[in-house]
Design a protein around this motif. Structure first.
Motif, PDB file in Angstrom:
ATOM      1  N   VAL A 248       6.158   6.329  37.903  1.00 29.79           N
ATOM      2  CA  VAL A 248       5.930   6.871  36.570  1.00 29.79           C
ATOM      3  C   VAL A 248       5.599   8.344  36.715  1.00 29.79           C
ATOM      4  CG1 VAL A 248       3.469   6.235  36.594  1.00 29.79           C
ATOM      5  CG2 VAL A 248       4.653   6.579  34.414  1.00 29.79           C
ATOM      6  N   SER A 249       6.165   9.166  35.842  1.00 32.32           N
ATOM      7  CA  SER A 249       5.951  10.607  35.932  1.00 32.32           C
ATOM      8  C   SER A 249       4.557  10.970  35.452  1.00 32.32           C
ATOM      9  CB  SER A 249       6.997  11.346  35.086  1.00 32.32           C
ATOM     10  OG  SER A 249       8.302  11.108  35.571  1.00 32.32           O
ATOM     11  N   LEU A 250       3.978  11.963  36.096  1.00 31.97           N
ATOM     12  CA  LEU A 250       2.690  12.519  35.687  1.00 31.97           C
ATOM     13  C   LEU A 250       2.909  13.913  35.112  1.00 31.97           C
ATOM     14  CD1 LEU A 250       0.373  11.520  38.693  1.00 31.97           C
ATOM     15  CD2 LEU A 250       0.672  10.330  36.511  1.00 31.97           C
ATOM     16  N   PRO A 251       2.127  14.302  34.091  1.00 29.86           N
ATOM     17  CA  PRO A 251       1.022  13.541  33.502  1.00 29.86           C
ATOM     18  C   PRO A 251       1.523  12.364  32.670  1.00 29.86           C
ATOM     19  CG  PRO A 251       1.386  15.550  32.271  1.00 29.86           C
ATOM     20  CD  PRO A 251       2.285  15.634  33.471  1.00 29.86           C
ATOM     21  N   LEU A 252       0.693  11.322  32.614  1.00 27.19           N
ATOM     22  CA  LEU A 252       1.024  10.168  31.795  1.00 27.19           C
ATOM     23  C   LEU A 252       0.966  10.557  30.323  1.00 27.19           C
ATOM     24  CD1 LEU A 252      -1.108   7.360  33.496  1.00 27.19           C
ATOM     25  CD2 LEU A 252       1.330   7.821  33.810  1.00 27.19           C
ATOM     26  N   SER A 253       1.788   9.886  29.536  1.00 26.66           N
ATOM     27  CA  SER A 253       1.709   9.989  28.084  1.00 26.66           C
ATOM     28  C   SER A 253       1.759   8.571  27.533  1.00 26.66           C
ATOM     29  CB  SER A 253       2.874  10.814  27.534  1.00 26.66           C
ATOM     30  OG  SER A 253       4.096  10.113  27.714  1.00 26.66           O
ATOM     31  N   PRO A 254       1.263   8.337  26.326  1.00 28.60           N
ATOM     32  CA  PRO A 254       1.284   6.965  25.791  1.00 28.60           C
ATOM     33  C   PRO A 254       2.675   6.344  25.772  1.00 28.60           C
ATOM     34  CG  PRO A 254      -0.159   8.356  24.477  1.00 28.60           C
ATOM     35  CD  PRO A 254       0.530   9.266  25.443  1.00 28.60           C
ATOM     36  N   ASP A 255       3.677   7.094  25.306  1.00 24.81           N
ATOM     37  CA  ASP A 255       5.034   6.536  25.219  1.00 24.81           C
ATOM     38  C   ASP A 255       5.605   6.249  26.594  1.00 24.81           C
ATOM     39  OD1 ASP A 255       4.913   6.706  22.494  1.00 24.81           O
ATOM     40  OD2 ASP A 255       6.080   8.570  22.351  1.00 24.81           O
ATOM     41  N   ARG A 256       5.425   7.203  27.518  1.00 19.07           N
ATOM     42  CA  ARG A 256       5.967   7.030  28.867  1.00 19.07           C
ATOM     43  C   ARG A 256       5.326   5.841  29.568  1.00 19.07           C
ATOM     44  NH1 ARG A 256       4.989  12.198  31.641  1.00 19.07           N
ATOM     45  NH2 ARG A 256       6.908  12.852  30.617  1.00 19.07           N
ATOM     46  N   LEU A 257       4.019   5.713  29.422  1.00 18.82           N
ATOM     47  CA  LEU A 257       3.321   4.620  30.081  1.00 18.82           C
ATOM     48  C   LEU A 257       3.696   3.282  29.458  1.00 18.82           C
ATOM     49  CD1 LEU A 257       1.369   3.866  32.266  1.00 18.82           C
ATOM     50  CD2 LEU A 257      -0.529   4.354  30.711  1.00 18.82           C
ATOM     51  N   ALA A 258       3.829   3.244  28.133  1.00 11.96           N
ATOM     52  CA  ALA A 258       4.233   2.000  27.473  1.00 11.96           C
ATOM     53  C   ALA A 258       5.614   1.557  27.939  1.00 11.96           C
ATOM     54  CB  ALA A 258       4.218   2.191  25.956  1.00 11.96           C
ATOM     55  N   ARG A 259       6.537   2.515  28.118  1.00 16.13           N
ATOM     56  CA  ARG A 259       7.882   2.170  28.606  1.00 16.13           C
ATOM     57  C   ARG A 259       7.811   1.607  30.021  1.00 16.13           C
ATOM     58  NH1 ARG A 259       9.349   7.084  26.163  1.00 16.13           N
ATOM     59  NH2 ARG A 259       9.340   8.112  28.191  1.00 16.13           N
ATOM     60  N   GLU A 260       6.991   2.217  30.867  1.00 15.84           N
ATOM     61  CA  GLU A 260       6.889   1.750  32.249  1.00 15.84           C
ATOM     62  C   GLU A 260       6.276   0.353  32.298  1.00 15.84           C
ATOM     63  OE1 GLU A 260       7.661   1.602  36.038  1.00 15.84           O
ATOM     64  OE2 GLU A 260       8.169   3.381  34.853  1.00 15.84           O
ATOM     65  N   LEU A 261       5.242   0.112  31.494  1.00 14.10           N
ATOM     66  CA  LEU A 261       4.619  -1.212  31.482  1.00 14.10           C
ATOM     67  C   LEU A 261       5.593  -2.259  30.973  1.00 14.10           C
ATOM     68  CD1 LEU A 261       1.016  -0.464  30.154  1.00 14.10           C
ATOM     69  CD2 LEU A 261       1.800  -0.660  32.510  1.00 14.10           C
ATOM     70  N   SER A 262       6.472  -1.875  30.038  1.00  9.75           N
ATOM     71  CA  SER A 262       7.419  -2.844  29.486  1.00  9.75           C
ATOM     72  C   SER A 262       8.441  -3.294  30.520  1.00  9.75           C
ATOM     73  CB  SER A 262       8.145  -2.255  28.274  1.00  9.75           C
ATOM     74  OG  SER A 262       9.089  -1.269  28.672  1.00  9.75           O
TER      75      SER A 262
END
Length: 240
Positions: free
Chosen positions: A118-132
């Motif tokens: 997952v790319s840093l810095p984390l963002s809500p949308d990016r993290l939600a996509r990775e968790l999905s």
């Protein structure tokens, strides 16, 4: 003996009941972007840690917590650190990739069991996509209880406060994933791939199944006793 002060609270450290918990191990100001409210709307609680021990303690105490290790975390052996993290974390480890870090780190990280990048810095949308994109895993024959709800895969039976709940096979499979994911959010994309991949509209099929489970739970107990909460744009979770 020198006592270390507890790490200072950072953006996203406020507890969010029932949210997916993500622990970020790293240093510097560019780990997390976004406010706690934005992560809350995405169904995620983010906690940042600057030392290995507090981060591992977090994931030991919460087997559903996902650990993100920044690829530029200062340590003598990043791959060895990742290997320990993978062995400690029940939900899995992601490698956080800041801008400018060599992508060659990805291969050895995956070799020791890291589940993705997952790319840093984390963002809500990016993290939600990775968790999905993370698969949901558990003992296929276990019986899992969440509050008064019990889902028994071995007997293919659902009970609420000891009373049987009537569900269709598809609804059972979806509910099984929800209890396995609790207290995290079960991503709707993952549910669609697992249970509705052959249908014309997989997301709509999941929504119909969720509605059916909700009706069955409400018919068995008082409204609100057990509910399936919709996390808009992310998925579903049990609200117990």
């Amino acid at each position: 003996m020198t006592l270390l002060a507890p790490p200072a609270s950072r953006a996203g450290d406020d507890p969010i009941a029932g949210a997916a918990k993500v622990v970020v191990l790293g240093r510097g100001p560019r780990l997390v972007r976004g406010t706690p409210a934005e992560y809350r709307r995405a169904g995620i609680a983010v906690h940042t840690r600057e030392e290995i021990l507090p981060a591992l303690t977090d994931v030991v105490h919460d087997r559903h917590a996902i650990l993100v290790v920044a690829a530029d975390f200062p340590c003598d052996d990043l791959v060895g650190t990742l290997e320990v993290a993978v062995a400690t974390s029940g939900a899995g480890v992601l490698l956080g990739m800041p801008v400018g870090v060599a992508p060659s780190l990805a291969a050895p990280a995956l070799d020791v069991g890291v589940r993705g990048m997952v790319s840093l810095p984390l963002s809500p949308d990016r993290l939600a996509r990775e968790l999905s994109a993370l698969p949901i895993a558990a003992d296929p024959l276990a019986a899992i209880s969440v509050g008064e709800l019990t889902v028994d895969a071995g007997r293919h039976r659902v009970e609420l406060a000891g009373r049987p709940v009537e569900v269709t096979p598809r609804e059972f499979d979806l509910l099984w994933d929800l209890v396995r994911c609790h207290p995290r959010v079960a991503p709707i994309g993952e549910l669609a791939r697992a249970h509705a991949g052959g249908t014309a509209d997989p997301l709509a099929t999941v929504r119909v199944a969720v509605a059916g489970v909700r009706r069955s739970l409400e018919a068995t107990a008082a409204r609100g006793a057990t509910a399936i909460e919709t996390v808009r744009g992310v998925g579903y979770r049990l609200a117990v």
